[in-house]
Write a protein that holds these residues in place. Structure first.
Motif: not given
Length: 248
Positions: A78-83, A192-193, A55-56
């Motif tokens: 999205a998968i990477l940053l959502a772990d 968020s955006v 989101a940031a």
């Protein structure tokens, strides 16, 4: 659209973290869908890592977004940053995984797909040996007739959409997000955006729309608008595309 890699000797082409669309965008392109013109703005970012907040990152790189826009997000990011990635080292590749991977024949220029043994093994583990063997048998029967893609149609969504296992993500697999979970992520990012959000899995051979938020363009429209994959592949580091309707 040819995009210089954002690595090595071309690293100077990369935006620094936090640039807006006005300075970080690549060449914009316009397409027409159902009589409406849309401009696509691919957004180049720094090389994202799993320790960052998506989101940031979205807020940072899309400061020029406008009401009515839809932001398409690469599902891999999205998968990477959502772990949600799966470490390759946790997968024990067995003889069946190695054997079936040998018979996967990617098209020229195509991603390696399930010809990577850990990916094949993961799909066997999650989908079940019986279904994968049925898919392999169906493929063996239809390939001599010139019919391609039967294996993936029988094996299902996971077999078709799993990514990773090769550079630059050779140490991780990227299984597709559950559609319900992806839809929840989209709604959260929209809050968020302030514009529509879609999580998409596009490549040079087509792709799919995993989920959309309430204000996003519908999946059918996005499939056509993004059909030529304006996000590019791998080292282009363009994980976002702003899609903007043009005035009539």
């Amino acid at each position: 659209m040819t995009v210089p890699p954002c690595l090595g000797a071309n690293a100077g082409n990369c935006p620094t973290k936090g640039r807006s669309m006005a300075t970080a965008q690549l060449v914009q392109t316009t397409v027409t869908y159902s009589g409406q013109r849309f401009t696509r703005y691919p957004i180049r970012t720094h090389w994202l890592s799993e320790n960052e907040d998506l989101a940031a990152v979205l807020l940072s790189y899309t400061s020029d977004r406008q009401s009515g826009d839809t932001i398409a997000i690469s599902e891999k990011v999205a998968i990477l940053l959502a772990d949600k990635t799966v470490p390759v080292e946790t997968i024990c590749v067995r003889w069946l995984g190695r054997l079936l991977a040998r018979f996967i024949r990617p098209q020229l220029g195509e991603a390696l797909g399930l010809s990577v043994p850990p990916k094949m093994q993961y799909v066997i583990n999650e989908t079940g040996r019986a279904r994968i063997l049925a898919a392999a048998a169906a493929s063996a029967l239809t390939r001599p007739l010139g019919i391609r893609g039967v294996f993936y149609r029988v094996a299902g969504t996971l077999a078709r959409d799993i990514d990773g296992g090769v550079e630059p993500h050779e140490h991780h697999l990227f299984p597709p997000l559950d559609p319900t979970e992806a839809a929840q992520l989209c709604e959260g990012f929209e809050q968020s955006v302030g514009v529509g959000i879609a999580i998409v899995d596009m490549n040079d051979f087509g792709g799919s729309i995993r989920a959309t938020s309430t204000s996003s363009l519908p999946a059918a429209a996005l499939t056509e608008i993004l059909a030529d994959n304006p996000m590019g592949q791998k080292v282009t580091t363009t994980p976002f595309v702003i899609i903007r309707p043009e005035p009539s």
